[in-house]
Design a protein around this motif. Structure first.
Motif, PDB file in Angstrom:
ATOM      1  N   GLY A 196     -24.432   3.656 -38.612  1.00  0.00           N
ATOM      2  CA  GLY A 196     -22.985   4.197 -38.363  1.00  0.00           C
ATOM      3  C   GLY A 196     -22.710   5.023 -37.535  1.00  0.00           C
ATOM      4  N   GLU A 197     -23.355   6.129 -37.306  1.00  0.00           N
ATOM      5  CA  GLU A 197     -23.305   7.077 -36.241  1.00  0.00           C
ATOM      6  C   GLU A 197     -23.460   6.450 -34.790  1.00  0.00           C
ATOM      7  OE1 GLU A 197     -25.402  10.677 -36.851  1.00  0.00           O
ATOM      8  OE2 GLU A 197     -24.905  10.825 -38.996  1.00  0.00           O
ATOM      9  N   CYS A 198     -24.626   5.588 -34.644  1.00  0.00           N
ATOM     10  CA  CYS A 198     -24.647   4.945 -33.521  1.00  0.00           C
ATOM     11  C   CYS A 198     -23.323   4.028 -33.016  1.00  0.00           C
ATOM     12  CB  CYS A 198     -26.107   4.304 -33.453  1.00  0.00           C
ATOM     13  SG  CYS A 198     -27.421   5.164 -33.482  1.00  0.00           S
ATOM     14  N   HIS A 199     -23.073   3.206 -34.099  1.00  0.00           N
ATOM     15  CA  HIS A 199     -21.979   2.427 -33.908  1.00  0.00           C
ATOM     16  C   HIS A 199     -20.604   3.068 -33.503  1.00  0.00           C
ATOM     17  CE1 HIS A 199     -18.713  -0.623 -34.658  1.00  0.00           C
ATOM     18  NE2 HIS A 199     -18.274   0.179 -35.430  1.00  0.00           N
ATOM     19  N   GLU A 200     -20.412   4.444 -34.135  1.00  0.00           N
ATOM     20  CA  GLU A 200     -19.196   5.222 -33.829  1.00  0.00           C
ATOM     21  C   GLU A 200     -19.377   5.472 -32.380  1.00  0.00           C
ATOM     22  OE1 GLU A 200     -17.002   9.257 -35.449  1.00  0.00           O
ATOM     23  OE2 GLU A 200     -18.619   8.617 -36.227  1.00  0.00           O
ATOM     24  N   VAL A 201     -20.555   6.096 -31.932  1.00  0.00           N
ATOM     25  CA  VAL A 201     -20.503   6.566 -30.514  1.00  0.00           C
ATOM     26  C   VAL A 201     -20.502   5.386 -29.569  1.00  0.00           C
ATOM     27  CG1 VAL A 201     -22.188   7.591 -28.918  1.00  0.00           C
ATOM     28  CG2 VAL A 201     -22.040   8.638 -31.250  1.00  0.00           C
ATOM     29  N   LEU A 202     -21.143   4.364 -29.744  1.00  0.00           N
ATOM     30  CA  LEU A 202     -21.037   3.253 -29.159  1.00  0.00           C
ATOM     31  C   LEU A 202     -19.629   2.639 -28.885  1.00  0.00           C
ATOM     32  CD1 LEU A 202     -24.280   1.132 -29.982  1.00  0.00           C
ATOM     33  CD2 LEU A 202     -23.834   2.389 -27.951  1.00  0.00           C
ATOM     34  N   GLY A 203     -18.870   2.530 -30.124  1.00  0.00           N
ATOM     35  CA  GLY A 203     -17.689   1.909 -29.996  1.00  0.00           C
ATOM     36  C   GLY A 203     -16.436   2.718 -29.258  1.00  0.00           C
ATOM     37  N   ALA A 204     -16.910   4.003 -29.542  1.00  0.00           N
ATOM     38  CA  ALA A 204     -16.145   5.081 -28.986  1.00  0.00           C
ATOM     39  C   ALA A 204     -16.193   4.916 -27.280  1.00  0.00           C
ATOM     40  CB  ALA A 204     -16.086   6.736 -29.315  1.00  0.00           C
ATOM     41  N   GLY A 208     -13.497   2.300 -25.806  1.00  0.00           N
ATOM     42  CA  GLY A 208     -12.581   3.376 -25.131  1.00  0.00           C
ATOM     43  C   GLY A 208     -12.669   3.743 -23.805  1.00  0.00           C
ATOM     44  N   GLN A 209     -13.941   3.532 -23.045  1.00  0.00           N
ATOM     45  CA  GLN A 209     -14.109   3.931 -21.762  1.00  0.00           C
ATOM     46  C   GLN A 209     -13.764   2.778 -21.078  1.00  0.00           C
ATOM     47  OE1 GLN A 209     -14.997   6.938 -20.827  1.00  0.00           O
ATOM     48  NE2 GLN A 209     -14.449   6.674 -18.907  1.00  0.00           N
ATOM     49  N   LEU A 290      -3.890  11.950 -22.447  1.00  0.00           N
ATOM     50  CA  LEU A 290      -3.519  10.942 -23.369  1.00  0.00           C
ATOM     51  C   LEU A 290      -4.497   9.758 -23.518  1.00  0.00           C
ATOM     52  CD1 LEU A 290      -1.211   9.346 -25.026  1.00  0.00           C
ATOM     53  CD2 LEU A 290      -0.390   8.287 -22.715  1.00  0.00           C
ATOM     54  N   LEU A 291      -5.100   9.318 -22.360  1.00  0.00           N
ATOM     55  CA  LEU A 291      -6.177   8.230 -22.629  1.00  0.00           C
ATOM     56  C   LEU A 291      -7.157   8.423 -23.136  1.00  0.00           C
ATOM     57  CD1 LEU A 291      -5.299   6.540 -18.911  1.00  0.00           C
ATOM     58  CD2 LEU A 291      -4.365   5.884 -21.290  1.00  0.00           C
ATOM     59  N   THR A 292      -8.105   9.548 -22.740  1.00  0.00           N
ATOM     60  CA  THR A 292      -9.392   9.632 -23.234  1.00  0.00           C
ATOM     61  C   THR A 292      -9.296  10.374 -24.627  1.00  0.00           C
ATOM     62  OG1 THR A 292     -10.310  10.278 -21.255  1.00  0.00           O
ATOM     63  CG2 THR A 292     -11.423  11.129 -23.111  1.00  0.00           C
ATOM     64  N   PRO A 293      -8.414  11.158 -24.981  1.00  0.00           N
ATOM     65  CA  PRO A 293      -8.261  11.600 -26.509  1.00  0.00           C
ATOM     66  C   PRO A 293      -7.641  10.354 -27.354  1.00  0.00           C
ATOM     67  CG  PRO A 293      -7.214  13.293 -25.153  1.00  0.00           C
ATOM     68  CD  PRO A 293      -7.417  11.981 -24.234  1.00  0.00           C
ATOM     69  N   TRP A 294      -6.843   9.648 -27.002  1.00  0.00           N
ATOM     70  CA  TRP A 294      -6.333   8.391 -27.811  1.00  0.00           C
ATOM     71  C   TRP A 294      -7.552   7.271 -27.822  1.00  0.00           C
ATOM     72  CZ3 TRP A 294      -2.832   4.152 -26.018  1.00  0.00           C
ATOM     73  CH2 TRP A 294      -2.536   3.299 -27.245  1.00  0.00           C
ATOM     74  N   LEU A 295      -7.983   7.062 -26.763  1.00  0.00           N
ATOM     75  CA  LEU A 295      -9.005   5.762 -26.669  1.00  0.00           C
ATOM     76  C   LEU A 295     -10.362   6.053 -26.847  1.00  0.00           C
ATOM     77  CD1 LEU A 295      -7.333   3.993 -23.794  1.00  0.00           C
ATOM     78  CD2 LEU A 295      -7.026   3.304 -25.985  1.00  0.00           C
ATOM     79  N   VAL A 296     -10.834   7.417 -26.420  1.00  0.00           N
ATOM     80  CA  VAL A 296     -12.282   7.676 -26.593  1.00  0.00           C
ATOM     81  C   VAL A 296     -12.393   8.503 -27.654  1.00  0.00           C
ATOM     82  CG1 VAL A 296     -14.400   8.322 -25.203  1.00  0.00           C
ATOM     83  CG2 VAL A 296     -12.591   6.886 -24.053  1.00  0.00           C
ATOM     84  N   GLY A 297     -11.838   9.694 -27.881  1.00  0.00           N
ATOM     85  CA  GLY A 297     -12.054  10.791 -28.476  1.00  0.00           C
ATOM     86  C   GLY A 297     -12.883  11.710 -28.240  1.00  0.00           C
ATOM     87  N   ASP A 298     -13.447  12.447 -29.046  1.00  0.00           N
ATOM     88  CA  ASP A 298     -14.494  13.535 -28.771  1.00  0.00           C
ATOM     89  C   ASP A 298     -15.953  13.120 -29.497  1.00  0.00           C
ATOM     90  OD1 ASP A 298     -13.552  14.024 -31.379  1.00  0.00           O
ATOM     91  OD2 ASP A 298     -13.305  16.046 -31.255  1.00  0.00           O
TER      92      ASP A 298
END
Length: 364
Positions: A196-204, A208-209, A290-298
Motif C-alpha cells: 500500500g505504501e509503494c502504491h501510494e508513492v507510485l500513484g502519487a 501526478g507527475q 497549485l499543480l504539485t501540491p494538488w496532483l502529486v502531494g508530499d
C-alpha cells in the motif's frame, strides 16, 4: 526462517533477476501495457462504482484514450513536425548568428582570444552533417525498412500494447486478489501495508507527475506562442517533458526560449524577453503552489538527484526498458529503505554503545 530456506529464497531471487535480464528485449510492450493498466485502473474503478460492468468500463476508458490519441496524432504531432523542420532550416542561420553576433560579444566581454571557439571547424562539421541528412524523412524510412523483420517486430510490439493493456486492466482486481491469497498468512498484513505504501508513492509520482508535465507543457507552449516565439510549441513541450526532474524543465525551457528569442528578434528586444520571463515565472508559481501540491502531494520522497541517477542507471543497465522501470523501482526501493531504517533504529545493533563509550546501552 532457517538458513537453508534463506538460501533458497536468495537463489530464487537471483534466478528471477537473471530471467528478467534475458527477457529484456521483449519486455517493453508488456511494461508499457502494465503502466497503462495501472494508470487507468482508478478511472475504471470509479466507473464500476457507478454501476457499470468492468468490461464496459474498460471499453469506455480505452475509447477515451483512443480519442485523445487521435487528437494528438491529428493536431499536435503535425504542428511539432513543422516546428522541427523549421528548426532544421534555421540551424545554418543560427550558426551565422552565433559566429557574427553572439560569440564576438562574448569574446569582447570576457577578453577571449580570437580563435578561442574554433568555430569554423565546428560550423564546417555541422554543415557537412546537415548536408548528408537533407532528407530526414527519407533517411528515417530507409533505416526503418532496412530489415523487414525488424520493422514487422516493431509494428507487432506496438499493436501488442493495447491488447495486453486491455486484458490486464479487465482482470486487474482479480489478479491482485489472487496474489494476495498467495501471501503467507502470518505476514499478510505487513506485506499489504508495504504494498500500500509503494502504491501510494507510485500513484502519487506516476499519475501526478505525468499530469504536472502535461500541464506545464501546455502552459509553456501556449505562453511562448502568445509571446510570438516561432518555436514556442516545441520548446514548451520539451520543457514540460524535462519537468520530470524538478527545476530541469524551467532551466531547459527558459534557456532555449532565451536563445530562440535572441536569434528570432535579432538582439535584446525588451518585450519578448519580459514575456518569456513572465511565462516561465507563472509556470513555476503554478507548479509550486497549485499543480504539485494538488496532483502529486508530499508523499513521494524522491530526491531530484535520485531521480536523475535512477533514469541514467536504468537506461545504462537495461536500455529503454530500464528507463521505463527506473522511477517505479526507485520509488519502491525508497519505501523498502525507509522500513529498513526503522528496523535498524529498533535493533540491538543500533542500541549498542560505541567503542570506548561509557553510556549505558539503549533499552530498545
Amino acid at each position: 526462517m532457517t538458513d537453508s530456506r534463506r538460501w533458497m529464497w536468495l537463489a530464487g531471487l537471483v534466478l528471477f533477476c537473471w530471467l528478467l535480464y534475458l527477457l529484456t528485449p521483449i519486455l517493453s510492450p508488456f511494461l508499457v501495457a502494465m503502466l497503462l493498466a495501472y494508470l487507468s485502473d482508478p478511472l475504471v474503478d470509479r466507473l464500476e462504482r457507478r454501476k457499470l460492468s468492468r468490461t464496459w468500463a474498460v471499453v469506455l476508458v480505452f475509447g477515451l484514450f483512443s480519442l485523445l490519441l487521435l487528437i494528438l496524432l491529428l493536431v499536435l504531432i503535425p504542428m511539432l513536425g513543422r516546428q522541427l523542420m523549421r528548426l532544421y532550416e534555421l540551424v545554418p542561420q543560427l550558426l551565422d548568428w552565433l559566429q557574427h553576433q553572439a560569440l564576438p560579444w562574448t569574446q569582447a566581454q570576457f577578453g577571449l582570444a580570437e580563435d578561442f571557439w574554433r568555430f569554423e571547424q565546428i560550423k564546417a562539421a555541422l554543415s557537412e552533417h546537415l548536408g548528408k541528412t537533407s532528407d530526414i524523412v527519407g533517411l528515417v524510412l530507409a533505416q526503418a525498412t532496412a530489415s523487414s523483420l525488424a520493422l514487422l517486430g516493431w509494428i507487432g510490439n506496438l499493436l501488442l500494447i493495447p491488447v495486453v493493456a486491455f486484458y490486464l486492466l479487465r482482470d486487474w482486481d482479480v489478479m491482485l486478489a489472487k496474489l494476495r491469497g498467495l501471501l503467507p498468512r502470518g505476514r499478510e498484513s505487513f506485506v499489504v501495508q508495504l504494498v500500500g505504501e509503494c502504491h501510494e508513492v507510485l500513484g502519487a509520482f506516476i499519475r501526478g507527475q505525468l499530469l504536472v508535465m502535461l500541464a506545464l507543457a501546455g502552459i509553456y507552449s501556449g505562453g511562448l506562442m502568445l509571446v510570438g516565439l516561432e518555436l514556442g510549441l516545441l520548446i514548451g513541450v520539451l520543457a514540460g517533458l524535462a519537468s520530470i526532474v524538478p527545476y530541469m524543465g524551467f532551466i531547459v525551457g527558459f534557456g532555449a526560449a532565451l536563445v530562440a528569442a535572441l536569434f528570432q528578434f535579432g538582439g535584446f528586444e525588451l518585450y519578448p524577453l519580459i514575456g518569456i520571463a513572465v511565462v516561465f515565472g507563472i509556470g513555476q508559481l503554478l507548479e509550486g503552489m497549485l499543480l504539485t501540491p494538488w496532483l502529486v502531494g508530499d508523499r513521494i520522497g524522491l530526491h531530484p538527484v535520485a531521480v536523475i541517477f535512477a533514469i541514467l542507471a536504468g537506461g545504462q543497465l537495461f536500455g529503454f526498458t530500464g528507463v521505463l522501470l527506473a522511477l517505479p523501482v526507485a520509488a519502491i526501493i525508497m519505501v523498502l529503505l525507509r522500513h529498513a531504517h526503522d528496523f535498524y533504529k529498533l535493533s540491538a545493533l543500533y542500541g549498542e554503545p560505541g567503542a570506548g563509550s561509557d553510556e549505558p546501552p539503549n533499552p530498545a
